[in-house]
Design a protein around this motif. Structure first.
Motif, PDB file in Angstrom:
ATOM      1  N   PHE A   1       0.835  -1.200   0.000  1.00 27.13           N
ATOM      2  CA  PHE A   1       0.000   0.000   0.000  1.00 27.13           C
ATOM      3  C   PHE A   1       0.875   1.257   0.000  1.00 27.13           C
ATOM      4  CE2 PHE A   1      -3.923  -1.996   2.310  1.00 27.13           C
ATOM      5  CZ  PHE A   1      -4.332  -2.557   1.113  1.00 27.13           C
ATOM      6  N   VAL A   2       1.913   1.243   0.816  1.00 31.60           N
ATOM      7  CA  VAL A   2       2.792   2.416   0.934  1.00 31.60           C
ATOM      8  C   VAL A   2       3.500   2.701  -0.384  1.00 31.60           C
ATOM      9  CG1 VAL A   2       4.905   3.274   2.030  1.00 31.60           C
ATOM     10  CG2 VAL A   2       3.109   2.222   3.420  1.00 31.60           C
ATOM     11  N   ILE A   3       3.963   1.664  -1.077  1.00 29.48           N
ATOM     12  CA  ILE A   3       4.634   1.873  -2.360  1.00 29.48           C
ATOM     13  C   ILE A   3       3.678   2.514  -3.365  1.00 29.48           C
ATOM     14  CG2 ILE A   3       5.804   0.758  -4.295  1.00 29.48           C
ATOM     15  CD1 ILE A   3       7.460   0.804  -1.758  1.00 29.48           C
ATOM     16  N   PHE A   4       2.432   2.053  -3.395  1.00 30.04           N
ATOM     17  CA  PHE A   4       1.438   2.671  -4.273  1.00 30.04           C
ATOM     18  C   PHE A   4       1.237   4.143  -3.915  1.00 30.04           C
ATOM     19  CE2 PHE A   4       0.360  -1.559  -5.679  1.00 30.04           C
ATOM     20  CZ  PHE A   4      -0.296  -1.391  -6.884  1.00 30.04           C
ATOM     21  N   ILE A   5       1.155   4.449  -2.628  1.00 29.61           N
ATOM     22  CA  ILE A   5       0.982   5.842  -2.196  1.00 29.61           C
ATOM     23  C   ILE A   5       2.168   6.691  -2.642  1.00 29.61           C
ATOM     24  CG2 ILE A   5       0.902   7.343  -0.171  1.00 29.61           C
ATOM     25  CD1 ILE A   5      -0.730   5.149   1.237  1.00 29.61           C
ATOM     26  N   LEU A   6       3.385   6.159  -2.497  1.00 30.19           N
ATOM     27  CA  LEU A   6       4.580   6.919  -2.881  1.00 30.19           C
ATOM     28  C   LEU A   6       4.584   7.228  -4.377  1.00 30.19           C
ATOM     29  CD1 LEU A   6       7.378   5.135  -0.804  1.00 30.19           C
ATOM     30  CD2 LEU A   6       6.260   7.330  -0.324  1.00 30.19           C
ATOM     31  N   SER A   7       4.147   6.272  -5.188  1.00 31.30           N
ATOM     32  CA  SER A   7       4.095   6.504  -6.634  1.00 31.30           C
ATOM     33  C   SER A   7       3.126   7.637  -6.959  1.00 31.30           C
ATOM     34  CB  SER A   7       3.676   5.214  -7.349  1.00 31.30           C
ATOM     35  OG  SER A   7       3.579   5.417  -8.737  1.00 31.30           O
ATOM     36  N   GLY A   8       1.946   7.608  -6.353  1.00 32.84           N
ATOM     37  CA  GLY A   8       0.985   8.684  -6.578  1.00 32.84           C
ATOM     38  C   GLY A   8       1.479  10.015  -6.048  1.00 32.84           C
ATOM     39  N   LEU A   9       2.133   9.981  -4.896  1.00 33.76           N
ATOM     40  CA  LEU A   9       2.676  11.207  -4.301  1.00 33.76           C
ATOM     41  C   LEU A   9       3.696  11.862  -5.220  1.00 33.76           C
ATOM     42  CD1 LEU A   9       3.175  13.110  -1.849  1.00 33.76           C
ATOM     43  CD2 LEU A   9       4.810  11.410  -1.003  1.00 33.76           C
ATOM     44  N   ALA A  10       4.573  11.054  -5.816  1.00 34.72           N
ATOM     45  CA  ALA A  10       5.610  11.595  -6.697  1.00 34.72           C
ATOM     46  C   ALA A  10       5.000  12.296  -7.906  1.00 34.72           C
ATOM     47  CB  ALA A  10       6.541  10.474  -7.150  1.00 34.72           C
TER      48      ALA A  10
ATOM     49  N   GLU B   1       4.109  -7.168  -7.192  1.00 32.21           N
ATOM     50  CA  GLU B   1       4.156  -7.473  -5.759  1.00 32.21           C
ATOM     51  C   GLU B   1       2.744  -7.481  -5.169  1.00 32.21           C
ATOM     52  OE1 GLU B   1       6.030  -8.982  -2.860  1.00 32.21           O
ATOM     53  OE2 GLU B   1       7.351  -8.054  -4.363  1.00 32.21           O
ATOM     54  N   GLY B   2       1.889  -6.576  -5.646  1.00 31.54           N
ATOM     55  CA  GLY B   2       0.519  -6.525  -5.148  1.00 31.54           C
ATOM     56  C   GLY B   2      -0.252  -7.799  -5.432  1.00 31.54           C
ATOM     57  N   THR B   3      -0.075  -8.351  -6.628  1.00 33.31           N
ATOM     58  CA  THR B   3      -0.775  -9.599  -6.944  1.00 33.31           C
ATOM     59  C   THR B   3      -0.239 -10.762  -6.117  1.00 33.31           C
ATOM     60  OG1 THR B   3       0.733 -10.040  -8.805  1.00 33.31           O
ATOM     61  CG2 THR B   3      -1.320  -8.882  -9.306  1.00 33.31           C
TER      62      THR B   3
ATOM     63  N   LYS C   1      -7.868 -12.508  -0.643  1.00 34.33           N
ATOM     64  CA  LYS C   1      -8.945 -11.552  -0.838  1.00 34.33           C
ATOM     65  C   LYS C   1      -8.563 -10.595  -1.970  1.00 34.33           C
ATOM     66  CE  LYS C   1     -10.642 -11.502   3.935  1.00 34.33           C
ATOM     67  NZ  LYS C   1     -10.923 -10.671   5.129  1.00 34.33           N
ATOM     68  N   THR C   2      -9.572 -10.005  -2.609  1.00 35.11           N
ATOM     69  CA  THR C   2      -9.310  -9.068  -3.696  1.00 35.11           C
ATOM     70  C   THR C   2      -8.796  -7.757  -3.113  1.00 35.11           C
ATOM     71  OG1 THR C   2     -11.046 -10.063  -5.043  1.00 35.11           O
ATOM     72  CG2 THR C   2     -10.308  -7.851  -5.667  1.00 35.11           C
ATOM     73  N   LEU C   3      -7.540  -7.453  -3.368  1.00 34.72           N
ATOM     74  CA  LEU C   3      -6.896  -6.265  -2.802  1.00 34.72           C
ATOM     75  C   LEU C   3      -6.449  -5.254  -3.845  1.00 34.72           C
ATOM     76  CD1 LEU C   3      -4.599  -7.998  -0.136  1.00 34.72           C
ATOM     77  CD2 LEU C   3      -6.765  -6.816   0.268  1.00 34.72           C
ATOM     78  N   MET C   4      -6.328  -5.659  -5.110  1.00 33.56           N
ATOM     79  CA  MET C   4      -5.766  -4.766  -6.114  1.00 33.56           C
ATOM     80  C   MET C   4      -6.560  -3.465  -6.293  1.00 33.56           C
ATOM     81  SD  MET C   4      -2.885  -5.888  -7.044  1.00 33.56           S
ATOM     82  CE  MET C   4      -2.581  -4.884  -8.494  1.00 33.56           C
ATOM     83  N   PRO C   5      -7.903  -3.493  -6.285  1.00 33.31           N
ATOM     84  CA  PRO C   5      -8.611  -2.207  -6.384  1.00 33.31           C
ATOM     85  C   PRO C   5      -8.247  -1.255  -5.249  1.00 33.31           C
ATOM     86  CG  PRO C   5     -10.119  -4.008  -6.851  1.00 33.31           C
ATOM     87  CD  PRO C   5      -8.852  -4.637  -6.332  1.00 33.31           C
TER      88      PRO C   5
END
Length: 431
Positions: A23-32, A135-137, A145-149
């Protein structure tokens, strides 16, 4: 079809830490990405570019070229170094790009330096986009559980945080260079800490895993071989339609509302806000929905809603009707990309290579879609150009069976016990 899941010796606590780290890596990508977008006016002023949008447009093109190069490089980098080193290295490249952006804007006042920074920002983010989805998959399969969304909603959260920090920095007259340098340091530091909670897996190419990874040449051949899988190509069709619709909306909804429906600039921005909100809500709520009805039904429902919404938006009418069309459009494209990632990794050998392949298809559509719509809009009018998205959403609807789950056991919600999920047998998917 029945399939027995693999056992895992990871505790619930370890799985939760792994999930949160991704989750944090996804947030960092959006933040950048949002950090750059939020300071575009400051960059323009620092470079003395005046009010001509063409110069900024050329700089943005450089970032897009870098992103496409990053997508292309992601597979060999992932195969060679694994997601641990790959994700950290990608975010270091992103941060170097932000530093060059800041220094080039406020200190050197150099267009070439800013252009180089944007190319690196695009390149690094293109690579990490693929790796964090791989990594998310992996963690999604382990947890069951479905987490990708929700992971993609974390990216959206990162953009909101970045936009907020950028707006506050501009309001407080904080220099662009200081803003971007501080954010670059934060991104690298947080990434280094986050990956410590992600387990190393030989299947994903990580060094230091419990079993040795295959030789680089063999892994690269296996990575390229997945492109011959027609089911994977059909999953790519689903992601193509959804990504094309999302990327085009981000760049053209506001202008279509203004030029096509005769509204003012502020109204165009508000309508775009409805689209982003609908997408975010769709992704937050999407996981539990998919676990209940299955991926195929979820894709068919959302693609259908998106097609109806897009048609309403194009045909227009009162503003409230345009807003309804926009909201349905946002819901419609919210799940295709993350569910395509899950489907690519599900029930087949070499999931990392498969996820990487469909990620390249999806992100390429995201990058190529906006300029294609712009070209068609010049020839046929912007609203008429949007019919191309309608065609692609219909194609995604028809290709939906490709995302069918081959292992329902991982979707059954079986809780992880003290030593992880127990062995279960999958049930028939509801489509």
């Amino acid at each position: 079809m029945s399939q027995t899941t693999q056992t895992t010796d990871r505790s619930r606590r370890e799985l939760t830490a792994w999930r949160n780290a991704v989750f944090v890596i996804f947030i960092l990508s959006g933040l950048a990405m949002a950090t750059w977008v939020a300071r575009i006016p400051g960059v323009r002023d620092g470079l003395g570019l005046g009010k001509d949008p063409s110069a900024i447009g050329l700089l943005i093109l450089g970032m897009s070229v870098g992103a496409i190069a990053g997508l292309a490089a992601s597979s060999p980098v992932l195969v060679r170094f694994g997601p641990h080193k790959g994700m950290v290295s990608s975010l270091v490249i992103v941060s170097v790009g932000l530093v060059l952006l800041g220094v080039g804007t406020s200190v050197a006042h150099s267009i070439p330096m800013v252009a180089a920074g944007l190319i690196l920002l695009g390149f690094g983010n293109g690579m990490v986009d693929v790796m964090m989805n791989v990594e998310g998959t992996a963690v999604e399969r382990e947890i069951g559980k479905t987490l990708m969304p929700l992971m993609h909603a974390c990216f959206s959260l990162g953009t909101v945080i970045g936009a907020g920090i950028g707006a506050a920095s501009a309001a407080l007259n904080i220099d662009v260079s200081w803003h971007l340098i501080v954010l670059a340091v934060v991104i690298v530091a947080v990434a280094i800490v986050a990956v410590r909670y992600i387990p190393r897996e030989a299947e994903l190419g990580d060094e230091g895993a419990e079993k040795p990874a295959e030789p680089f040449g063999q892994r690269m051949r296996e990575s390229l071989a997945v492109w011959a899988d027609w089911r994977l190509i059909l999953i790519g069709v689903v992601m193509l339609g959804m990504s094309f619709g999302e990327g085009s909306a981000n760049d053209w909804i506001s202008l279509a509302v203004v030029d096509g429906h005769g509204q003012d600039n502020s109204t165009g921005a508000v309508v775009f806000g409805f689209f982003v909100a609908a997408m975010t809500i769709g992704r937050v709520a999407g996981g539990p929905l998919v676990d209940r009805i299955g991926r195929v039904a979820a894709i068919r429902i959302t693609a259908g809603l998106g097609a109806v919404g897009l048609l309403i938006f194009i045909l227009g009418g009162p503003l409230w009707l345009v807003v309804i069309g926009t909201v349905l459009w946002g819901f419609g494209v919210s799940l295709g990309f993350p569910l395509g990632m899950s489907a690519a990794a599900d029930g087949a050998a070499n999931p990392a290579a498969r996820v990487s392949a469909v990620a390249i298809i999806g992100y390429s559509a995201f990058l190529v879609g906006p300029p294609v719509i712009g070209f068609l809009g010049k020839e046929f009018g912007l609203l008429n150009a949007l019919y191309l998205i309608l065609v692609l959403l219909v194609a995604a609807f028809l290709a939906a069976p490709a995302v069918r789950e081959s292992s329902r056991a991982r979707r059954s919600g079986t809780p992880a016990g003290p030593t992880g999920p127990t062995q279960t047998t999958d049930s028939t998917e509801r489509a």
